[in-house]
Each structure stands twice: as structure tokens, then as C-alpha cells.
Design an enzyme around this catalytic site. Structure first.
Site, PDB file in Angstrom:
ATOM      1  N   THR A  52      -3.562  -7.388  -1.044  1.00 25.70           N
ATOM      2  CA  THR A  52      -2.128  -7.226  -1.276  1.00 25.70           C
ATOM      3  C   THR A  52      -1.518  -8.588  -1.569  1.00 25.70           C
ATOM      4  OG1 THR A  52      -1.650  -7.515   1.073  1.00 25.70           O
ATOM      5  CG2 THR A  52      -2.019  -5.260   0.297  1.00 25.70           C
ATOM      6  N   ASP A 100      14.715   1.465  10.416  1.00 29.22           N
ATOM      7  CA  ASP A 100      13.741   0.793  11.274  1.00 29.22           C
ATOM      8  C   ASP A 100      13.054   1.867  12.109  1.00 29.22           C
ATOM      9  OD1 ASP A 100      12.392  -0.680  13.296  1.00 29.22           O
ATOM     10  OD2 ASP A 100      13.890  -2.277  13.216  1.00 29.22           O
ATOM     11  N   LEU A 141       0.810  -1.204   0.000  1.00 29.75           N
ATOM     12  CA  LEU A 141       0.000   0.000   0.000  1.00 29.75           C
ATOM     13  C   LEU A 141       0.847   1.259   0.000  1.00 29.75           C
ATOM     14  CD1 LEU A 141      -2.798   1.341   0.206  1.00 29.75           C
ATOM     15  CD2 LEU A 141      -2.601   1.159   2.705  1.00 29.75           C
ATOM     16  N   TYR A 197      -2.931  -6.383  17.028  1.00 30.90           N
ATOM     17  CA  TYR A 197      -2.960  -5.561  15.812  1.00 30.90           C
ATOM     18  C   TYR A 197      -4.137  -4.590  15.862  1.00 30.90           C
ATOM     19  CZ  TYR A 197      -3.581  -4.273  10.903  1.00 30.90           C
ATOM     20  OH  TYR A 197      -3.752  -3.573   9.734  1.00 30.90           O
ATOM     21  N   ILE A 233      -7.581  -5.491   2.044  1.00 31.93           N
ATOM     22  CA  ILE A 233      -6.923  -5.167   0.780  1.00 31.93           C
ATOM     23  C   ILE A 233      -6.260  -6.424   0.229  1.00 31.93           C
ATOM     24  CG2 ILE A 233      -5.291  -3.658  -0.385  1.00 31.93           C
ATOM     25  CD1 ILE A 233      -5.379  -1.814   2.043  1.00 31.93           C
ATOM     26  N   LYS A 281      -4.098  -0.404  15.899  1.00 33.89           N
ATOM     27  CA  LYS A 281      -4.733   0.462  14.909  1.00 33.89           C
ATOM     28  C   LYS A 281      -5.748   1.401  15.553  1.00 33.89           C
ATOM     29  CE  LYS A 281      -2.353  -0.851  11.416  1.00 33.89           C
ATOM     30  NZ  LYS A 281      -1.388   0.082  10.798  1.00 33.89           N
TER      31      LYS A 281
END
Length: 264
Positions: free
Chosen positions: A203, A74, A26, A168, A201, A172
């Protein structure tokens, strides 16, 4: 009829924009859109070498008289991150940031380790925060105004049905809240901060995941109103909109593009 002057508020001519997580996926797709709108882009990523698609986008940038430059860093290395961004700002300043660097780990909550949670938050939250902070400092030093887009997810608003990714989703949700708070502090400096929350998405990583869990492709598509997954290119317009003067009165907002997933 000449078209070059139509919708000038979407132009990014003369702008320098940083895209973290810009080596692939993305982030790279959005970087290409920014270039086509007139920006020079600096892509930051942890990979030693960017994806093969990166060279194609860099060639496209050269054709357009623009540039796409890769910098390995990083986002957890705050000192290196800040030094890199400050150097990028020296010639012409920085006018925008898309913070797309992030990781995902699917693990049931009962099995998550503290080490894994810390790694997730270090990259997805602290890394985004420190990237935005470094860009804001560079903007203030150069006296430039601009816009930031922090890549969140619909998973920061809802829990994903049938997908165990508690850390996760938490990260977010934090990114969405971070954008609002940075917006409230930095509006006085002419810096706008918004978040973008994509739905599923398709990907390369997700497509590869379907080889292991083929049932997920139909399940995930069936959870939104449009009955399909999105492609990275469907977020190109959002990148240009959020980085340009077309969104000049927008800050502290979360732009959800999820095919209606969270609107049920």
C-alpha cells in the site's frame, strides 16, 4: 457467445454493501471491485475527506450505474456508527459488510503503553465488533440475509519476523476469533461471517515506510514462497467471492492470502 450470464453466483446486482475503512487503501480497492460486480457501496471512515483516489472510484461507479457514497464516522463512536448504518439500511437494506477499518503501531512490547494498547484494541477489535453488530441488527430489521468479511491479517496467525507489533498482531488474532463466534451465532439468521488474512501488501503507507527502512522491502518479500509483496488489487476477487453467493456455504472461516508466508 454471450457472457453476461456466466458465473451468476458472483453477481452483486441489487446488493448494498458497507465498507468500513473504505476511504483509501485496501478498503477502497475492494469497494471498487464490489461496484464492478454490481453493488452499491457505502464507505465509512474517520477521515474528514477521503483520498483523491476515492473520487475516481466514485466516478467509475457512476459510469456503471452504481454508487459509492462516503460517510465520516469513527468506529469507536458506537452511537454514531449505529445511527449511520441504520440510516443506510432504510431504503433497501444492507446485504454485506467488509470491515477494513484498522490501525497499526510498531513498538517493542517493553515500550508499549496501556493507552496505546487500548487504542489499538478499541479500533481494531471493538470497532470491528460494533460495526458488524450494527450491520447485523440492520439486516435483521430489514429481513435481509448477507455476508460479512472482517479484515484480519496473517499477523493474527504468526508473529512477524523483525517487526515489533505485538498489540496489532493480538488484535488481528482477535478478529479471526470474532468472525468465528459471530458466524456461529448469526448463521441462523442467514448471515455469514468470515475473515480475510492478507500478507504484506504494498500500500502507499507501506511503500512510504520503505523510504525509512529500505531493507524491509527485500526482507518481507523473501519471507513468502512467491518472493514478492502483494498489491491491493490482488484482494479484489476475495472481496467479491466473500460477498457473493459464490461463497454461500462458507462461514466461520479465515481466508489466508499471503503468498505462502504462513505455510512454510
Amino acid at each position: 457467445m454471450a457472457t453476461k450470464n456466466l458465473l451468476p453466483e458472483f453477481s452483486l446486482a441489487g446488493k448494498v454493501i458497507v465498507v468500513s475503512g473504505g476511504a483509501r487503501g485496501l478498503g477502497l480497492t475492494q469497494a471498487e471491485a464490489l461496484i464492478e460486480a454490481g453493488a452499491d457501496v457505502h464507505a465509512l471512515d474517520v477521515l474528514a475527506t477521503p483520498s483523491t483516489e476515492f473520487a475516481q472510484v466514485a466516478a467509475r461507479a457512476k459510469e456503471l450505474g452504481r454508487s459509492l457514497t462516503y460517510h465520516q464516522v469513527d468506529v469507536r463512536d458506537t452511537e454514531a456508527l449505529q445511527n449511520t448504518i441504520f440510516k443506510l439500511a432504510e431504503p433497501a437494506g444492507i446485504h454485506g459488510l467488509i470491515a477494513a477499518a484498522g490501525i497499526m503501531q510498531e513498538t517493542p512490547a517493553l515500550e508499549y503503553t496501556a493507552v496505546d494498547v487500548t487504542r489499538m484494541l478499541d479500533i481494531n477489535v471493538t470497532g470491528v465488533f460494533m460495526t458488524a453488530q450494527a450491520v447485523a441488527k440492520a439486516m435483521l430489521k430489514a429481513g435481509t440475509k448477507g455476508s460479512m468479511c472482517l479484515i484480519a491479517s496473517m499477523s493474527g496467525t504468526v508473529a512477524n519476523r523483525g517487526l515489533a507489533c505485538p498489540a496489532y498482531n493480538t488484535s488481528k488474532g482477535a478478529v479471526k476469533q470474532l468472525a468465528k463466534n459471530l458466524a456461529s451465532e448469526w448463521a441462523q439468521y442467514g448471515i455469514r461471517v468470515n475473515s480475510l488474512s492478507p500478507g504484506y501488501i504494498a500500500t502507499d503507507m507501506v511503500v512510504n515506510l520503505f523510504t525509512k527502512f529500505p531493507e524491509r522491502e527485500a526482507e518481507w518479500a523473501g519471507q513468502n514462497m512467491m518472493q514478492r509483496l502483494s498489491s491491493p488489487k490482488e484482494f479484489r476477487g476475495a472481496a467479491v467471492f466473500l460477498m457473493s453467493e459464490a461463497s454461500s456455504f462458507m462461514t466461520g472461516s479465515d481466508l489466508i492470502i499471503d503468498g505462502g508466508h504462513t505455510a512454510w
